[in-house]
Design a protein around this motif. Sequence first.
Motif, PDB file in Angstrom:
ATOM      1  N   LEU A 232       0.977  -1.170   0.127  1.00  0.00           N
ATOM      2  CA  LEU A 232       0.005   0.207  -0.146  1.00  0.00           C
ATOM      3  C   LEU A 232       0.908   1.135   0.132  1.00  0.00           C
ATOM      4  CD1 LEU A 232      -2.636  -1.167   2.580  1.00  0.00           C
ATOM      5  CD2 LEU A 232      -3.005  -0.961   0.178  1.00  0.00           C
ATOM      6  N   GLY A 233       2.244   1.264   0.030  1.00  0.00           N
ATOM      7  CA  GLY A 233       3.312   2.287  -0.244  1.00  0.00           C
ATOM      8  C   GLY A 233       3.440   2.923   1.403  1.00  0.00           C
ATOM      9  N   GLY A 234       3.166   2.277   2.377  1.00  0.00           N
ATOM     10  CA  GLY A 234       3.549   2.630   3.752  1.00  0.00           C
ATOM     11  C   GLY A 234       2.160   2.835   4.337  1.00  0.00           C
ATOM     12  N   ARG A 235       2.171   3.232   5.840  1.00  0.00           N
ATOM     13  CA  ARG A 235       0.940   3.256   6.684  1.00  0.00           C
ATOM     14  C   ARG A 235       0.264   4.617   6.550  1.00  0.00           C
ATOM     15  NH1 ARG A 235       2.407   1.448  12.316  1.00  0.00           N
ATOM     16  NH2 ARG A 235       2.613  -0.417  11.243  1.00  0.00           N
ATOM     17  N   GLN A 236       1.203   5.693   6.204  1.00  0.00           N
ATOM     18  CA  GLN A 236       0.324   6.946   5.991  1.00  0.00           C
ATOM     19  C   GLN A 236      -0.247   6.882   4.482  1.00  0.00           C
ATOM     20  OE1 GLN A 236      -0.362   9.162   7.951  1.00  0.00           O
ATOM     21  NE2 GLN A 236       0.830   8.306   9.584  1.00  0.00           N
ATOM     22  N   SER A 237       0.277   6.199   3.625  1.00  0.00           N
ATOM     23  CA  SER A 237      -0.288   5.841   2.210  1.00  0.00           C
ATOM     24  C   SER A 237      -1.674   5.167   2.599  1.00  0.00           C
ATOM     25  CB  SER A 237       0.447   5.249   1.204  1.00  0.00           C
ATOM     26  OG  SER A 237       1.565   6.239   1.153  1.00  0.00           O
ATOM     27  N   ALA A 238      -1.704   4.201   3.242  1.00  0.00           N
ATOM     28  CA  ALA A 238      -2.581   3.366   3.595  1.00  0.00           C
ATOM     29  C   ALA A 238      -4.108   4.165   4.126  1.00  0.00           C
ATOM     30  CB  ALA A 238      -2.341   2.234   4.521  1.00  0.00           C
ATOM     31  N   ARG A 239      -3.527   5.108   5.027  1.00  0.00           N
ATOM     32  CA  ARG A 239      -4.432   6.251   5.584  1.00  0.00           C
ATOM     33  C   ARG A 239      -4.918   6.841   4.589  1.00  0.00           C
ATOM     34  NH1 ARG A 239      -4.151  11.100   8.994  1.00  0.00           N
ATOM     35  NH2 ARG A 239      -6.045  11.072  10.250  1.00  0.00           N
ATOM     36  N   SER A 240      -4.251   7.409   3.734  1.00  0.00           N
ATOM     37  CA  SER A 240      -4.673   8.450   2.786  1.00  0.00           C
ATOM     38  C   SER A 240      -5.800   7.785   1.669  1.00  0.00           C
ATOM     39  CB  SER A 240      -3.357   8.839   1.733  1.00  0.00           C
ATOM     40  OG  SER A 240      -2.771   9.929   2.432  1.00  0.00           O
ATOM     41  N   ILE A 241      -5.279   6.657   1.363  1.00  0.00           N
ATOM     42  CA  ILE A 241      -6.184   5.526   0.286  1.00  0.00           C
ATOM     43  C   ILE A 241      -7.469   5.323   1.043  1.00  0.00           C
ATOM     44  CG2 ILE A 241      -6.293   3.402  -0.860  1.00  0.00           C
ATOM     45  CD1 ILE A 241      -3.313   3.663  -1.053  1.00  0.00           C
ATOM     46  N   HIS A 242      -7.286   4.866   2.240  1.00  0.00           N
ATOM     47  CA  HIS A 242      -8.657   4.704   2.819  1.00  0.00           C
ATOM     48  C   HIS A 242      -9.383   5.927   3.016  1.00  0.00           C
ATOM     49  CE1 HIS A 242     -10.486   2.077   6.110  1.00  0.00           C
ATOM     50  NE2 HIS A 242     -10.880   3.248   6.883  1.00  0.00           N
ATOM     51  N   PHE A 243      -9.009   7.052   3.224  1.00  0.00           N
ATOM     52  CA  PHE A 243     -10.184   8.221   3.293  1.00  0.00           C
ATOM     53  C   PHE A 243     -10.325   8.514   1.973  1.00  0.00           C
ATOM     54  CE2 PHE A 243     -10.729  12.984   2.424  1.00  0.00           C
ATOM     55  CZ  PHE A 243     -11.142  13.061   3.897  1.00  0.00           C
ATOM     56  N   ILE A 244      -9.537   8.390   0.909  1.00  0.00           N
ATOM     57  CA  ILE A 244     -10.178   8.462  -0.669  1.00  0.00           C
ATOM     58  C   ILE A 244     -11.243   7.439  -0.748  1.00  0.00           C
ATOM     59  CG2 ILE A 244      -9.444   8.514  -2.971  1.00  0.00           C
ATOM     60  CD1 ILE A 244      -6.533   9.391  -1.977  1.00  0.00           C
ATOM     61  N   THR A 245     -11.141   6.271  -0.634  1.00  0.00           N
ATOM     62  CA  THR A 245     -12.106   5.141  -0.830  1.00  0.00           C
ATOM     63  C   THR A 245     -13.278   5.462  -0.289  1.00  0.00           C
ATOM     64  OG1 THR A 245     -11.232   3.528   0.727  1.00  0.00           O
ATOM     65  CG2 THR A 245     -10.182   3.583  -1.579  1.00  0.00           C
ATOM     66  N   ALA A 246     -13.036   5.713   0.978  1.00  0.00           N
ATOM     67  CA  ALA A 246     -14.326   6.155   1.892  1.00  0.00           C
ATOM     68  C   ALA A 246     -15.225   7.444   1.219  1.00  0.00           C
ATOM     69  CB  ALA A 246     -14.101   6.652   3.442  1.00  0.00           C
ATOM     70  N   SER A 247     -14.284   8.316   0.707  1.00  0.00           N
ATOM     71  CA  SER A 247     -15.047   9.496  -0.018  1.00  0.00           C
ATOM     72  C   SER A 247     -15.803   8.971  -1.212  1.00  0.00           C
ATOM     73  CB  SER A 247     -13.918  10.572  -0.257  1.00  0.00           C
ATOM     74  OG  SER A 247     -13.253  11.052   0.970  1.00  0.00           O
ATOM     75  N   LEU A 248     -15.011   8.120  -1.958  1.00  0.00           N
ATOM     76  CA  LEU A 248     -15.632   7.550  -3.404  1.00  0.00           C
ATOM     77  C   LEU A 248     -16.854   6.710  -2.828  1.00  0.00           C
ATOM     78  CD1 LEU A 248     -12.411   6.431  -5.114  1.00  0.00           C
ATOM     79  CD2 LEU A 248     -13.804   8.374  -5.808  1.00  0.00           C
ATOM     80  N   VAL A 249     -16.882   6.014  -1.791  1.00  0.00           N
ATOM     81  CA  VAL A 249     -18.222   5.445  -1.313  1.00  0.00           C
ATOM     82  C   VAL A 249     -19.305   6.531  -0.903  1.00  0.00           C
ATOM     83  CG1 VAL A 249     -19.051   3.895   0.432  1.00  0.00           C
ATOM     84  CG2 VAL A 249     -17.166   3.182  -0.454  1.00  0.00           C
ATOM     85  N   VAL A 250     -18.984   7.521  -0.326  1.00  0.00           N
ATOM     86  CA  VAL A 250     -19.898   8.485  -0.087  1.00  0.00           C
ATOM     87  C   VAL A 250     -20.765   8.819  -1.336  1.00  0.00           C
ATOM     88  CG1 VAL A 250     -20.159  10.749   0.951  1.00  0.00           C
ATOM     89  CG2 VAL A 250     -19.066   9.044   2.100  1.00  0.00           C
ATOM     90  N   GLY A 251     -19.616   9.147  -2.388  1.00  0.00           N
ATOM     91  CA  GLY A 251     -20.106   9.704  -3.628  1.00  0.00           C
ATOM     92  C   GLY A 251     -21.032   8.698  -4.260  1.00  0.00           C
ATOM     93  N   PHE A 252     -20.640   7.377  -4.200  1.00  0.00           N
ATOM     94  CA  PHE A 252     -21.594   6.513  -4.823  1.00  0.00           C
ATOM     95  C   PHE A 252     -23.039   6.373  -3.946  1.00  0.00           C
ATOM     96  CE2 PHE A 252     -23.441   2.347  -3.772  1.00  0.00           C
ATOM     97  CZ  PHE A 252     -23.870   1.982  -5.228  1.00  0.00           C
ATOM     98  N   ILE A 253     -23.003   6.711  -2.700  1.00  0.00           N
ATOM     99  CA  ILE A 253     -24.177   6.628  -1.919  1.00  0.00           C
ATOM    100  C   ILE A 253     -25.000   7.973  -2.484  1.00  0.00           C
ATOM    101  CG2 ILE A 253     -25.134   7.062   0.261  1.00  0.00           C
ATOM    102  CD1 ILE A 253     -22.672   5.447   1.422  1.00  0.00           C
ATOM    103  N   VAL A 254     -24.269   8.983  -2.606  1.00  0.00           N
ATOM    104  CA  VAL A 254     -24.998  10.141  -2.867  1.00  0.00           C
ATOM    105  C   VAL A 254     -25.909  10.071  -4.294  1.00  0.00           C
ATOM    106  CG1 VAL A 254     -25.032  12.816  -3.630  1.00  0.00           C
ATOM    107  CG2 VAL A 254     -23.880  11.797  -1.570  1.00  0.00           C
TER     108      VAL A 254
END
Length: 287
Positions: A232-254
């Motif tokens: 995943l490119g490191g723990r901070q990258s994992a946190r960033s990707i986690h935030f981005i994917t959660a944002s995309l899920v919110v976009g899908f829900i909307v």
Amino acid sequence: MADDTVAPPPARPYLWKRHSGVVRVTHWLNVIAITFLLGSGLNIFNAHPALYWGNYGADNDDSRRWLEIGASPDAQGHAQGVTRVGPVHVTTTGVLGLAAGANGAPLAQGFPRWATFPSNRDLATARNWHFLFAWVLILNGLFYLVYGFATGHLGRDLVPRLRELRPANLWHDIALHARLKFPRGEDAKRYHILQKLAYGGTVFVLLPLMVATGLGMSPGIGASWSWLVELLGGRQSARSIHFITASLVVGFIVVHVLMVVLAGPINEIRSMITGKFRIDPTKEPVS
């Protein structure tokens, strides 16, 4: 000679079983789990409202941040909420960085209290709820996948056919959605290509990636599955990707909720509660 031919009566609308009981139960369990995951996740994010790439990120690593949400004084010395994405700074007072607290007074924190669970700053409680509903989402998702593969639901309803991926068909479906023309009549019995891409992308890409990046942030997983953190490119990258994917899920829900409202909320919601979808065979497919 008189014509004795009798015209058949016009076809009447009928209720068609669109969703099985398993699909409906797992859908609503996902609604509950994702609601709590998003609220508790934003509360956790507020403990350090900044994101980084790589392995490291801390209060003093200003140059490593690609996103941060906070409060700072404006030209008149008044506090204002500011969100920075890369070199772009946006004033977000009232929504992000600075919003009304429990007593109505301005409160400096990343996401406002109405968007977090619990509403007050409580990292320990938020993490407990987040981990609980992460397990609900994982187990519910695994059950849905096993059911979907065993019954053929995934291959039959969500996996696109090659002919559906032709540019002409994709463009045709995009144009219909842009004109708010949705499938009707017998044509409404199947998912079209944009629905398949949206549902399939969420089920097979976004949710698994969100679970993997969540595991990648865990110190315990980092010790036993270090390959996942490196992948995943490191723990901070994992946190960033986690935030981005959660944002995309919110976009899908909307978008999903908006499409339900525009396509006919009573019929759509009824089908996800009772399984029965009203088909009117007299309506011709849109073109």
